[in-house]
Enzyme design. Structure first.
Site, PDB file in Angstrom:
ATOM      1  N   HIS A   1       0.822  -1.213   0.000  1.00 59.04           N
ATOM      2  CA  HIS A   1       0.000   0.000   0.000  1.00 59.04           C
ATOM      3  C   HIS A   1       0.855   1.261   0.000  1.00 59.04           C
ATOM      4  O   HIS A   1       2.039   1.245   0.337  1.00 59.04           O
ATOM      5  CB  HIS A   1      -0.953   0.027   1.199  1.00 59.04           C
ATOM      6  CG  HIS A   1      -0.257   0.081   2.537  1.00 59.04           C
ATOM      7  ND1 HIS A   1       0.385  -0.997   3.088  1.00 59.04           N
ATOM      8  CD2 HIS A   1      -0.106   1.101   3.428  1.00 59.04           C
ATOM      9  CE1 HIS A   1       0.906  -0.668   4.254  1.00 59.04           C
ATOM     10  NE2 HIS A   1       0.637   0.619   4.490  1.00 59.04           N
TER      11      HIS A   1
ATOM     12  N   ASP B   1       0.263   4.838   1.910  1.00 58.89           N
ATOM     13  CA  ASP B   1      -0.601   5.246   3.022  1.00 58.89           C
ATOM     14  C   ASP B   1      -1.692   6.223   2.578  1.00 58.89           C
ATOM     15  O   ASP B   1      -1.421   7.172   1.826  1.00 58.89           O
ATOM     16  CB  ASP B   1       0.231   5.925   4.127  1.00 58.89           C
ATOM     17  CG  ASP B   1       1.142   4.937   4.845  1.00 58.89           C
ATOM     18  OD1 ASP B   1       0.774   3.752   4.952  1.00 58.89           O
ATOM     19  OD2 ASP B   1       2.229   5.362   5.285  1.00 58.89           O
TER      20      ASP B   1
ATOM     21  N   HIS C   1       4.748   0.105   0.546  1.00 50.08           N
ATOM     22  CA  HIS C   1       5.384  -0.747   1.543  1.00 50.08           C
ATOM     23  C   HIS C   1       4.455  -1.858   1.996  1.00 50.08           C
ATOM     24  O   HIS C   1       3.230  -1.795   1.779  1.00 50.08           O
ATOM     25  CB  HIS C   1       5.915   0.075   2.723  1.00 50.08           C
ATOM     26  CG  HIS C   1       4.886   0.893   3.431  1.00 50.08           C
ATOM     27  ND1 HIS C   1       4.333   2.045   2.923  1.00 50.08           N
ATOM     28  CD2 HIS C   1       4.299   0.724   4.645  1.00 50.08           C
ATOM     29  CE1 HIS C   1       3.469   2.560   3.773  1.00 50.08           C
ATOM     30  NE2 HIS C   1       3.419   1.771   4.825  1.00 50.08           N
TER      31      HIS C   1
ATOM     32  N   ARG D   1       4.527   5.820  14.753  1.00 52.58           N
ATOM     33  CA  ARG D   1       4.543   6.373  13.391  1.00 52.58           C
ATOM     34  C   ARG D   1       4.066   7.823  13.412  1.00 52.58           C
ATOM     35  O   ARG D   1       3.066   8.143  14.042  1.00 52.58           O
ATOM     36  CB  ARG D   1       3.614   5.545  12.500  1.00 52.58           C
ATOM     37  CG  ARG D   1       3.746   5.898  11.036  1.00 52.58           C
ATOM     38  CD  ARG D   1       2.902   4.972  10.190  1.00 52.58           C
ATOM     39  NE  ARG D   1       1.769   5.706   9.660  1.00 52.58           N
ATOM     40  CZ  ARG D   1       0.911   5.211   8.790  1.00 52.58           C
ATOM     41  NH1 ARG D   1       1.022   3.976   8.370  1.00 52.58           N
ATOM     42  NH2 ARG D   1      -0.071   5.943   8.344  1.00 52.58           N
TER      43      ARG D   1
HETATM   44  C1  SIN Z   1       2.675   0.702   8.090  1.00 49.77           C
HETATM   45  O1  SIN Z   1       2.125   0.234   7.109  1.00 49.77           O
HETATM   46  O2  SIN Z   1       2.686   1.909   8.328  1.00 49.77           O
HETATM   47  C2  SIN Z   1       3.361  -0.221   9.084  1.00 49.77           C
HETATM   48  C3  SIN Z   1       4.700  -0.634   8.594  1.00 49.77           C
HETATM   49  C4  SIN Z   1       5.396  -1.533   9.588  1.00 49.77           C
HETATM   50  O3  SIN Z   1       4.897  -1.696  10.702  1.00 49.77           O
HETATM   51  O4  SIN Z   1       6.457  -2.061   9.281  1.00 49.77           O
END
Ligand code: SIN
Length: 289
Positions: free
Chosen positions: A108, A110, A265, A280
């Site tokens: 995805h 974000d 990612h 995050r």
């Molecule tokens: C995310 O998609 O923001 C999480 C990525 C992760 O936890 O490695």
């Protein structure tokens, strides 16, 4: 003159060490807790050049993580996940040993369902399992460049619809909350849909990027979901070719900073029975053009 991502850069305040031939580099020589603006300016250049950058051995209080992220623009608050107590800008990404699902376990970009999806996120590791729980990143610049000229030209005139329905329906929220440690606000919210160009250009670099992702893109604008599916499936598979990716192994104190416009990612869920805790923080982005 746009920043040229293809040219090797001479940095004065940090060093970069690519972790794959396609995308991603570790940055050495930067303490994110108190890096001055001229160092952060080079961090920004390294981000543009590598799509995702990684820092090791950082020790950040919530205020320091927030201050570091603010060097790159105003911060976003996630529309759906609940924040860390007392810090609305920080989204905890936690998986307890008993949880079965993690966050981000599909390719995805974000919040691509928002009108102005985020510019990027910093993810800081507080607690990591002894093995596993890596994150994979895929360069969507390389994905675009790897398409034929005919395909590039056709996609250049198309737009796609992005939706938050995998997160927003009451049923999906309940299912996610049952399997996860990081909770969604379960109040039902209407589905958000937005259209974006299928190929987006990053203003600072002038580089084109493929901009559809399997978590949130539901169809091409003007087509049905059934009509869109074969081409979307091809683009997803193409966009995650191993040559376009890197894989990051976390340690306590690692920070990843990804350009959400340039990479997708995927958080690997292969650490059942272990705990992982990250914070995050997300920087506001622009409307994709
Ligand atoms: C995310 O998609 O923001 C999480 C990525 C992760 O936890 O490695």
């Amino acid at each position: 003159m746009p920043f040229d991502v293809q040219q090797p850069q001479a940095y004065q305040h940090l060093t970069t060490r690519p972790i794959s031939g396609g995308v991603g580099a570790e940055i050495e020589g930067v303490d994110l807790a108190d890096a001055p603006p001229h160092v952060m300016a080079e961090v920004h250049q390294a981000l543009l050049q590598h799509g995702v950058i990684f820092f090791r051995d950082q020790e950040l209080r919530p205020e320091e993580l927030i201050a570091a992220a603010k060097c790159f623009g105003p911060l976003n608050i996630h529309p759906i996940y609940l924040p860390l107590d007392g810090y609305p800008e920080i989204m905890p990404v936690v998986k307890e040993p008993t949880a079965t699902m993690n966050i981000g376990n599909s390719w995805h970009s974000d919040v691509s369902f928002m009108e102005k999806p985020s510019l990027g996120s910093l993810l800081y590791a507080l607690d990591v399992p002894p093995y596993g729980a890596d994150t994979i990143f895929a360069s969507q610049r390389l994905a675009y460049e790897g398409l034929s000229d005919e395909m590039k030209s056709m996609l250049g005139g198309m737009r796609a619809v992005h939706s938050d329905r995998i997160l927003s329906s009451a049923e999906s929220k309940a299912k996610r909350n049952a399997g996860r440690s990081t909770k969604l606000d379960e109040t039902p919210t209407p589905e958000v849909q937005t259209t974006h160009p299928v190929i987006r250009t990053i203003p600072e670099t002038g580089q084109r990027h493929l901009y559809v992702n399997e978590a949130f893109t539901i169809r091409f604008d003007g087509m049905t979901e059934a009509e869109s599916k074969p081409l979307l499936d091809f683009l997803y598979e193409h966009g995650h070719k191993p040559e376009f990716t890197c894989r990051f192994q976390w340690r306590k104190g690692s920070v990843a900073f990804w350009d959400n416009r340039a990479v997708q990612h995927y958080a690997i869920n292969d650490y059942q029975g272990f705990r992982r805790e990250m914070w995050r923080v997300t920087v506001e982005g622009e409307r994709p053009e």
